[in-house]
Design a protein around this motif. Structure first.
Motif, short mmCIF file in Angstrom:
data_model
loop_
_atom_site.label_atom_id
_atom_site.label_comp_id
_atom_site.label_asym_id
_atom_site.label_seq_id
_atom_site.Cartn_x
_atom_site.Cartn_y
_atom_site.Cartn_z
N ASP A 67 60.48 7.82 72.99
CA ASP A 67 59.17 7.22 72.75
C ASP A 67 58.04 8.14 73.21
OD1 ASP A 67 60.16 4.99 71.53
OD2 ASP A 67 59.58 3.57 73.11
N VAL A 68 58.30 8.90 74.26
CA VAL A 68 57.29 9.87 74.73
C VAL A 68 57.05 10.93 73.65
CG1 VAL A 68 56.72 11.63 76.44
CG2 VAL A 68 57.76 9.48 77.17
N TYR A 69 58.13 11.41 73.03
CA TYR A 69 58.00 12.38 71.94
C TYR A 69 57.19 11.78 70.79
CZ TYR A 69 61.24 15.75 73.95
OH TYR A 69 61.83 16.69 74.75
N ASP A 70 57.48 10.54 70.44
CA ASP A 70 56.74 9.87 69.37
C ASP A 70 55.27 9.74 69.73
OD1 ASP A 70 59.01 9.63 67.83
OD2 ASP A 70 59.41 7.55 68.42
N PHE A 71 55.00 9.47 71.00
CA PHE A 71 53.62 9.33 71.49
C PHE A 71 52.87 10.66 71.34
CE2 PHE A 71 50.76 10.09 75.13
CZ PHE A 71 49.80 9.13 74.89
N VAL A 72 53.51 11.75 71.75
CA VAL A 72 52.90 13.08 71.65
C VAL A 72 52.63 13.43 70.19
CG1 VAL A 72 53.28 15.55 71.99
CG2 VAL A 72 53.83 13.94 73.83
N ALA A 73 53.63 13.23 69.34
CA ALA A 73 53.47 13.52 67.91
C ALA A 73 52.36 12.66 67.31
CB ALA A 73 54.79 13.28 67.18
N GLY A 74 52.28 11.41 67.74
CA GLY A 74 51.25 10.50 67.24
C GLY A 74 49.85 10.94 67.63
N LYS A 75 49.71 11.49 68.85
CA LYS A 75 48.41 11.99 69.30
C LYS A 75 47.94 13.12 68.40
CE LYS A 75 46.41 11.64 72.97
NZ LYS A 75 45.16 10.97 73.42
N PHE A 76 48.86 14.02 68.06
CA PHE A 76 48.50 15.12 67.18
C PHE A 76 48.12 14.60 65.80
CE2 PHE A 76 51.22 17.82 70.08
CZ PHE A 76 50.14 18.53 70.60
#
Length: 211
Positions: A67-76
């Protein structure tokens, strides 16, 4: 109010909100302690929650990190999609670069955690580390392809522009998280944008404002 029943009136925090809290906490802990030091106990403490709640929301630390990876990708994705759809190619490129750098400037810990996550994932789970980077680059390419221009721009050039944006933003992030000097970082943002503009002039053979 009877103390025995007082807890019935305490607002409950949803699982979705708790997960969001744990994701944000994980970013902060990873930035400070690195992946190896990002224990579930530290993450729970950062989120001001008990460890049992973290394990209730996530079966494992791997699930949380996903979920942290998804969060980072979502920010970009959010940053890159905020560019003006009616801007020309050069303006779009500048907006993308500035948007990513401002995202990093907003939080040195986000910058540090992002670089740590991608580096760690590349070592441990190659595809996941590459996926985060690929998603950001593809979002940039999509925005660049949609930019208005009087000059046809081939796919290779779009790839090169996206790469230059990524390289400049990554260099900015590394410098910012290392020194933490906001005043210097603000000046460096302008330098990075000017480097992009000059590169566009050379690569495309026209002044950036006209592209």
């Amino acid at each position: 109010m009877d103390a025995l029943h007082r807890e019935d009136f305490v607002p409950r925090i949803s699982v979705a909100q708790r997960r969001s809290d744990f994701i944000n906490a994980a970013v902060e802990v990873i930035a400070v302690y690195g992946i190896e030091g990002a224990t579930t106990r530290r993450i729970a403490e950062q989120a001001q929650a008990n460890l049992a709640m973290l394990h209730y929301c996530y079966d494992s630390k791997e699930d949380l990190f996903a979920d942290v990876y998804d969060f980072v990708a979502g920010k970009f994705r959010e940053v890159l999609k905020d560019s003006d759809p009616h801007a020309n190619l050069a303006d779009t490129a500048r907006q993308l670069l500035r948007g990513v750098m401002e995202c990093y400037l907003e939080s040195a810990n986000f910058a540090a955690a992002t670089l740590e996550l991608i580096s760690w994932a590349r070592r441990q789970h190659g595809d996941r580390g590459i996926a985060v980077y690929d998603q950001a680059l593809e979002t940039a390419r999509t925005a660049l392809r949609g930019a208005t221009s009087d000059h046809p721009v081939d796919a290779e050039t779009i790839d090169q522009i996206a790469y230059v944006i990524a390289a400049l933003a990554d260099g900015f992030a590394l410098n910012w998280m290392t020194y933490g000097d906001r005043s210097a970082a603000t000046e460096q943002m302008e330098i990075a944008v000017s480097v992009l503009e000059n590169w566009l002039t050379v690569r495309l053979g026209s002044s950036p404002a006209a592209l």
